[in-house]
Design a protein around this motif. Structure first.
Motif, mmCIF file in Angstrom:
data_model
loop_
_atom_site.group_PDB
_atom_site.id
_atom_site.type_symbol
_atom_site.label_atom_id
_atom_site.label_comp_id
_atom_site.label_asym_id
_atom_site.label_seq_id
_atom_site.Cartn_x
_atom_site.Cartn_y
_atom_site.Cartn_z
ATOM 1 N N LEU A 89 0.833 -1.212 0.000
ATOM 2 C CA LEU A 89 0.000 0.000 0.000
ATOM 3 C C LEU A 89 0.863 1.255 0.000
ATOM 4 N N GLU A 90 1.910 1.243 0.808
ATOM 5 C CA GLU A 90 2.783 2.418 0.871
ATOM 6 C C GLU A 90 3.389 2.718 -0.501
ATOM 7 N N PHE A 91 3.918 1.683 -1.169
ATOM 8 C CA PHE A 91 4.597 1.895 -2.451
ATOM 9 C C PHE A 91 3.634 2.081 -3.624
ATOM 10 N N PHE A 92 2.621 1.225 -3.716
ATOM 11 C CA PHE A 92 1.807 1.159 -4.928
ATOM 12 C C PHE A 92 0.479 1.897 -4.852
ATOM 13 N N ALA A 93 0.132 2.413 -3.700
ATOM 14 C CA ALA A 93 -1.094 3.203 -3.594
ATOM 15 C C ALA A 93 -0.761 4.614 -3.100
ATOM 16 N N TYR A 94 -0.260 4.711 -1.891
ATOM 17 C CA TYR A 94 -0.061 6.027 -1.285
ATOM 18 C C TYR A 94 1.039 6.825 -1.971
ATOM 19 N N ALA A 95 2.170 6.212 -2.290
ATOM 20 C CA ALA A 95 3.246 6.944 -2.979
ATOM 21 C C ALA A 95 2.800 7.340 -4.383
ATOM 22 N N VAL A 96 2.136 6.433 -5.079
ATOM 23 C CA VAL A 96 1.693 6.721 -6.444
ATOM 24 C C VAL A 96 0.697 7.876 -6.467
ATOM 25 N N VAL A 97 -0.253 7.873 -5.565
ATOM 26 C CA VAL A 97 -1.249 8.950 -5.556
ATOM 27 C C VAL A 97 -0.604 10.282 -5.194
ATOM 28 N N ASN A 98 0.435 10.270 -4.359
ATOM 29 C CA ASN A 98 1.127 11.515 -4.046
ATOM 30 C C ASN A 98 1.896 12.054 -5.252
ATOM 31 N N VAL A 99 2.452 11.180 -6.062
ATOM 32 C CA VAL A 99 3.105 11.617 -7.296
ATOM 33 C C VAL A 99 2.071 12.241 -8.237
ATOM 34 N N ILE A 100 0.924 11.597 -8.370
ATOM 35 C CA ILE A 100 -0.148 12.135 -9.224
ATOM 36 C C ILE A 100 -0.574 13.514 -8.727
ATOM 37 N N TRP A 101 -0.780 13.630 -7.406
ATOM 38 C CA TRP A 101 -1.188 14.921 -6.848
ATOM 39 C C TRP A 101 -0.130 15.985 -7.078
ATOM 40 N N ALA A 102 1.141 15.621 -6.983
ATOM 41 C CA ALA A 102 2.215 16.589 -7.210
ATOM 42 C C ALA A 102 2.170 17.100 -8.654
ATOM 43 N N PHE A 103 1.947 16.193 -9.613
ATOM 44 C CA PHE A 103 1.851 16.608 -11.010
ATOM 45 C C PHE A 103 0.606 17.445 -11.279
ATOM 46 N N ARG A 104 -0.409 17.293 -10.455
ATOM 47 C CA ARG A 104 -1.626 18.098 -10.614
ATOM 48 C C ARG A 104 -1.534 19.444 -9.902
ATOM 49 N N GLY A 105 -0.418 19.672 -9.243
ATOM 50 C CA GLY A 105 -0.208 20.977 -8.637
ATOM 51 C C GLY A 105 -0.584 21.111 -7.176
ATOM 52 N N TRP A 106 -0.880 20.010 -6.510
ATOM 53 C CA TRP A 106 -1.199 20.086 -5.088
ATOM 54 C C TRP A 106 0.069 20.412 -4.314
ATOM 55 N N GLU A 107 -0.036 21.354 -3.441
ATOM 56 C CA GLU A 107 1.120 21.750 -2.638
ATOM 57 C C GLU A 107 1.280 20.806 -1.452
ATOM 58 N N GLY A 108 2.519 20.645 -1.011
ATOM 59 C CA GLY A 108 2.786 19.871 0.199
ATOM 60 C C GLY A 108 2.780 18.369 0.025
ATOM 61 N N THR A 109 2.810 17.884 -1.209
ATOM 62 C CA THR A 109 2.783 16.434 -1.406
ATOM 63 C C THR A 109 4.161 15.792 -1.256
ATOM 64 N N LEU A 110 5.222 16.564 -1.500
ATOM 65 C CA LEU A 110 6.565 15.975 -1.444
ATOM 66 C C LEU A 110 6.926 15.411 -0.065
ATOM 67 N N PRO A 111 6.694 16.134 1.040
ATOM 68 C CA PRO A 111 7.018 15.543 2.346
ATOM 69 C C PRO A 111 6.214 14.272 2.637
ATOM 70 N N ILE A 112 4.960 14.255 2.231
ATOM 71 C CA ILE A 112 4.127 13.077 2.462
ATOM 72 C C ILE A 112 4.603 11.922 1.579
ATOM 73 N N LEU A 113 4.997 12.214 0.349
ATOM 74 C CA LEU A 113 5.551 11.185 -0.537
ATOM 75 C C LEU A 113 6.803 10.570 0.086
ATOM 76 N N ILE A 114 7.679 11.412 0.590
ATOM 77 C CA ILE A 114 8.909 10.915 1.228
ATOM 78 C C ILE A 114 8.570 10.044 2.427
ATOM 79 N N LEU A 115 7.587 10.450 3.209
ATOM 80 C CA LEU A 115 7.178 9.663 4.377
ATOM 81 C C LEU A 115 6.651 8.295 3.955
ATOM 82 N N HIS A 116 5.819 8.242 2.909
ATOM 83 C CA HIS A 116 5.297 6.951 2.444
ATOM 84 C C HIS A 116 6.426 6.061 1.914
#
Length: 133
Positions: A89-116
């Protein structure tokens, strides 16, 4: 096994904290929550309501997973499959969705991506180490 026990406690505690905060903030201060949504900035009330409803479901999932991780920390040897599922889940769901959100312009996704990624990597390493014990 001790590393897995603490991994389950720490990550499970984070999920519980995140889930509870994610439920309480929109309930008690919906303007603060909605203010960070691109749809709120565009004035789309229906999109804001849909996002808040989805957030409610996701936060309940985090609470359930966090509680299950705390229970699993009592006997990590019997919870290996569950730990593997959480790593996935960490690698294939939560990290992936944070990458998608980052490309869509959501702010603050990088720290959460690193945490996942950190949670997934440490869980994977600790699970592999426990198998060799």
């Amino acid at each position: 096994m001790n590393k897995l026990k603490w991994w389950l406690r720490i990550v499970g505690g984070w999920y519980l904290l995140l889930g509870l905060a994610g439920l309480l903030i929109p309930l008690f201060n919906p303007e603060m929550y909605a203010g960070g949504l691109p749809s709120a900035q565009a004035g789309d009330e229906l999109a804001v309501a849909a996002s808040m409803d989805m957030n409610f479901v996701v936060m309940l999932v985090f609470i359930v997973l966090g509680a299950l991780m705390e229970v699993a920390s009592r006997d990590p040897a019997r919870a290996r499959f569950f730990i593997g599922a959480m790593v996935c889940l960490e690698f294939f769901a939560y990290a992936v969705v944070n990458v998608i959100w980052a490309f869509r312009g959501w702010e603050g996704t990088l720290p959460i991506l690193i945490l996942h990624l950190l949670f997934g990597a440490t869980g994977f390493v600790f699970l592999r180490q426990a198998k060799s014990e």
